[in-house]
Structure formats: structure tokens, C-alpha cells
Write a protein that holds these residues in place. Structure first.
Motif, short mmCIF file in Angstrom:
data_model
loop_
_atom_site.label_atom_id
_atom_site.label_comp_id
_atom_site.label_asym_id
_atom_site.label_seq_id
_atom_site.Cartn_x
_atom_site.Cartn_y
_atom_site.Cartn_z
N ARG A 239 63.75 25.52 55.52
CA ARG A 239 64.02 26.95 55.63
C ARG A 239 65.43 27.29 55.18
NH1 ARG A 239 65.29 29.99 61.01
NH2 ARG A 239 65.19 32.13 60.31
N VAL A 244 66.13 33.86 50.05
CA VAL A 244 65.83 35.06 50.83
C VAL A 244 66.34 36.26 50.02
CG1 VAL A 244 66.07 36.19 53.08
CG2 VAL A 244 66.19 33.70 52.92
N ASN A 248 65.20 40.91 55.95
CA ASN A 248 64.61 41.94 56.83
C ASN A 248 63.32 42.52 56.26
OD1 ASN A 248 66.91 41.65 58.48
ND2 ASN A 248 68.02 43.07 57.16
N ALA A 253 59.17 37.27 55.00
CA ALA A 253 59.38 36.23 56.01
C ALA A 253 58.09 35.44 56.22
CB ALA A 253 59.84 36.86 57.32
N GLN A 254 56.97 36.14 56.23
CA GLN A 254 55.69 35.45 56.44
C GLN A 254 55.34 34.56 55.25
OE1 GLN A 254 52.42 37.97 57.54
NE2 GLN A 254 50.94 36.33 57.26
N ARG A 256 57.40 33.16 53.17
CA ARG A 256 58.33 32.02 53.20
C ARG A 256 57.86 31.00 54.24
NH1 ARG A 256 62.39 35.32 52.79
NH2 ARG A 256 62.79 35.49 55.00
N LEU B 21 56.80 31.88 64.06
CA LEU B 21 57.69 32.75 63.30
C LEU B 21 57.64 34.15 63.89
CD1 LEU B 21 59.29 33.81 60.74
CD2 LEU B 21 57.06 34.15 59.68
N THR B 23 58.41 37.62 62.65
CA THR B 23 58.74 38.26 61.37
C THR B 23 59.75 39.40 61.54
OG1 THR B 23 56.88 39.80 61.53
CG2 THR B 23 56.49 37.73 60.36
N ASP B 26 62.84 36.95 61.50
CA ASP B 26 62.76 35.76 60.66
C ASP B 26 63.20 34.50 61.44
OD1 ASP B 26 62.06 34.39 58.38
OD2 ASP B 26 63.94 34.77 57.33
N TYR B 28 62.52 31.14 63.74
CA TYR B 28 61.50 30.12 63.94
C TYR B 28 61.70 29.48 65.32
CZ TYR B 28 60.48 30.03 58.87
OH TYR B 28 60.12 30.35 57.59
#
Lengths: 291, 88
Positions: A239, A244, A248, A253-254, A256, B21, B23, B26, B28
Motif C-alpha cells: 500500500r 494515490v 479522498n 481507495a477500493q 487500490r 478497508l 474507504t 483509506d 486499513y
């Protein structure tokens, strides 16, 4: 100088070129050091007005000053000499520095194109031997280029450098067919200097997507031999090496997360101290599958 | 008590561990194998008691230990916004 196309100026525009970049066909009026593409373009790069009217998303000062703005679905990448308006299938550019524009198209602009198209990418280098690739990840100066060059000098091929993009089968899609080297690392290798001040070295390169045999990540603060990482540690370190481009953004984000989890599930991931990789060990990852 | 997965949370099992996750941020979160067993039950809408039973079935733990661990896990996940209580 590329600028907004006007009816009066259309006949003076330079010819269009068709290129292949990370598996997509790019039609561009900017000449780029990329393989030729064919067929209907997936993305078109053309002159056009680029207003900087969006909200600031991020900005950097190094290696060049660059700011990303967003207004609705429109994303703008702005530097002193170049302005881009980036969408999923069209890039508009205003520039008085075509060399810098070309440099940015293959890097920062393309990460935004991929994001707009629903993709995700990570940062690293992939070299391939015997039809399988090894990805080397890590911070700037950790030894990615050194490890990659050592393998290229052994006859391996470059799959991608800097921006790593994957197909549905998690194979690495070939990127630009060059490695960007600082002048000291480029000694003895031919290449032209790009707008970012680095030497573009063109080794033998892959023309097809490459399955990964392993991912090796240079991690600060560890010592000894490379070790395979347990799941969450692998995910956490992967990660940290993900691009990125649009912070935001929940859908980003999902995507990735999905990419990182699929990589961690399907590809052995090792941590190694910076500047520690032995070419024989890297070869063994491909030759034996599991060293 | 039962729970549900908020729409901003995505999760995968990886070699027995669960990785979550959020979202919105972001962020984890990794759960070890025993926590992952309880998580699977809670995230699927199972009850607190079903999560305790799953832990006892899969690991050599007492009812007291399993109850305490599920209590702590559920409270922590709710506090982080990774799980929502739907009844009491």
C-alpha cells in the motif's frame, strides 16, 4: 508550441501519432518515445484550452512544480509551462514546452488517465526473464534501478519502470520501453536526457504482458536476507508503494485495495534491506518459482 | 446483539487473516486468524453469541475467553466505524 486549436490554425497542427502506452492506444500530436499503436485510439491527446478553475487536490515542488486541480469530473495538472485537462479518453494540453509535456504525459498525467478509467497502479520496476517478471519496489534511492539494471545486463527484459499497471490476470502491462537514470547511473549507456533531467536508457523490452513470479520490496530498517512477508505486513508495505493520484476518492481507495489484496493473495512478496538484492537470488525467483 | 457491515467498509480474507478497508479514510486494519473468524460471523450479520461459538469451535479457548475477545473486538470495530450495531 501546442496551444488551443482554432479553426484558422488547424492546418498548421503537427501530424498525429499513434502510440501504445500501458496497453492503451494513445493518439497524440506530441511526439513520444513509445512503441507505435494501431486501431481506434483509447485516449486522444490534443491541444485545447485548460482553465485552472478547480479545487486544489495536491501539489509538489520536486522534481518540478506541479499542481493537481479538480472541478467535477475534470482533472487539471498544472505546471509553469504546461497545463493538462485529463479525462478517461481525452487529454487537452496547453504548453510552451513540448518536451516537458511529453515527459509528464508518460508519468503523472497517465496516472490520472488510469484513475479516470477506473484503474490502480503501484510504483516500482519490473524486469522479466524466462517469461516471468520480478517487481522491485521501494523508496527512491533504495536500489530499484540498480537491481533492475543488473538483471537487464544479464539479458532480462524491461516490462515497466516507475508506474506498474496490471491486467485482469495480474500480469504487468508493458510501460514505456525505457528506464530513467540519473547521470551517474547512466555512465556507459546511451540515451537522451528528458525534461526531468534524467537519461532515458532503452534496454530490450517486453512487448506482451508478463506474469509476476515475485514482488521484492526494499524496506528501511531491516537487515539480513530477504524474507517472505505475512499477509497484513505485505498488504501494508504494498500500500505504501501504491499511487494515490486522487486522494479522498472512495472508489479509488477500493480499487487500490482490490489490487493490493489480489497481489498479496497471488504473488509471493518479500522484504529485503535497501540495496541488498543479489542478481542470482532474483534469477532464482523466476527459475525455481519459490527460492 | 447483531451487527451489519457499513457500506464504506470492504474486506477480504487472506491466508486466514482479515483485512479491512475504510474507504472514508483509506485506512486499513488487519485482524489475526482468531479475530478474523469472529469478524466473518459479525460482518455477515451473525450475532454476538454466534461469533463466540465460532471462536470456541475453531480454537482451543474457554467460553470466558471467547466472550471477552468478541466483546473487545466488536466494541473496537464499532468505535472505529467498521461495524454497526443493528439491535441490542
Amino acid at each position: 508550441m501546442l496551444g488551443p486549436a482554432t479553426a484558422a490554425g488547424m492546418d498548421r497542427l503537427p501530424p498525429r501519432h499513434s502510440y501504445r502506452l500501458y496497453g492503451l492506444t494513445l493518439s497524440s500530436e506530441l511526439p513520444l518515445p513509445l512503441p507505435c499503436g494501431a486501431g481506434t485510439p483509447d485516449v486522444t491527446l490534443e491541444p485545447g484550452p485548460v482553465p485552472a478553475d478547480g479545487d486544489l487536490v495536491w501539489e509538489i515542488d520536486d522534481p518540478i512544480r506541479l499542481a493537481c486541480h479538480r472541478s467535477g469530473d475534470r482533472i487539471q495538472l498544472i505546471s509553469d509551462a504546461v497545463r493538462f485537462d485529463v479525462g478517461a479518453d481525452r487529454i487537452a494540453v496547453e504548453t510552451r514546452d513540448p518536451a516537458l509535456a511529453a515527459h509528464l504525459v508518460m508519468g503523472s498525467v497517465w496516472t490520472l488517465v488510469l484513475a479516470a478509467r477506473g484503474g490502480a497502479a503501484i510504483h516500482g520496476t519490473v524486469v522479466a526473464g524466462n517469461g516471468r517478471g520480478v517487481a522491485v519496489l521501494g523508496a527512491s534511492g533504495s536500489g530499484k534501478s540498480t537491481a533492475g539494471l543488473a538483471m537487464l545486463d544479464r539479458g532480462w527484459r524491461l516490462a515497466a519502470d516507475d508506474l506498474l499497471v496490471f491486467d485482469d490476470q495480474l500480469r504487468v502491462i508493458p510501460g514505456p520501453p525505457f528506464v530513467r537514470l540519473t547521470a551517474d547511473r547512466a555512465v556507459g549507456r546511451e540515451g537522451d536526457v528528458d525534461a526531468g533531467g534524467k537519461v532515458r536508457y532503452f534496454p530490450a523490452a517486453c512487448s506482451e504482458a508478463v506474469p509476476l513470479a515475485a514482488i521484492v520490496i526494499h524496506v528501511d530498517g531491516i537487515s539480513g536476507a530477504a524474507r517472505m512477508l505475512p499477509p497484513f505486513e505485505a498488504v501494508s508495505i504494498l500500500r505504501a508503494n501504491a499511487y494515490v493520484p486522487l486522494p479522498n476518492e472512495p472508489s479509488q481507495a477500493q480499487r487500490r485495495f482490490d489490487l493490493i489484496l489480489r497481489l498479496a493473495a497471488c504473488v509471493p512478496i518479500y522484504a529485503a534491506p535497501p540495496r541488498s538484492l543479489d542478481p542470482d537470488w532474483l534469477s532464482s525467483l523466476v527459475d525455481k518459482g519459490i527460492p | 446483539m447483531t451487527y451489519r457491515l457499513p457500506p464504506h467498509v470492504h474486506h477480504r480474507l487472506l491466508q486466514g487473516e482479515a483485512i479491512l478497508l475504510d474507504t472514508r479514510t483509506d485506512a486499513y486494519l488487519g485482524l489475526n486468524r482468531s479475530a478474523a473468524v469472529a469478524w466473518e460471523v459479525l460482518a455477515a450479520g451473525g450475532s454476538h453469541d454466534e461469533a463466540i461459538t465460532a471462536l470456541i469451535d475453531r480454537f482451543d479457548v474457554s467460553t470466558e475467553t471467547a466472550t471477552r475477545d468478541v466483546d473487545r473486538l466488536a466494541a473496537d470495530l464499532v468505535r472505529r466505524g467498521l461495524l454497526e450495531t443493528i439491535d441490542a
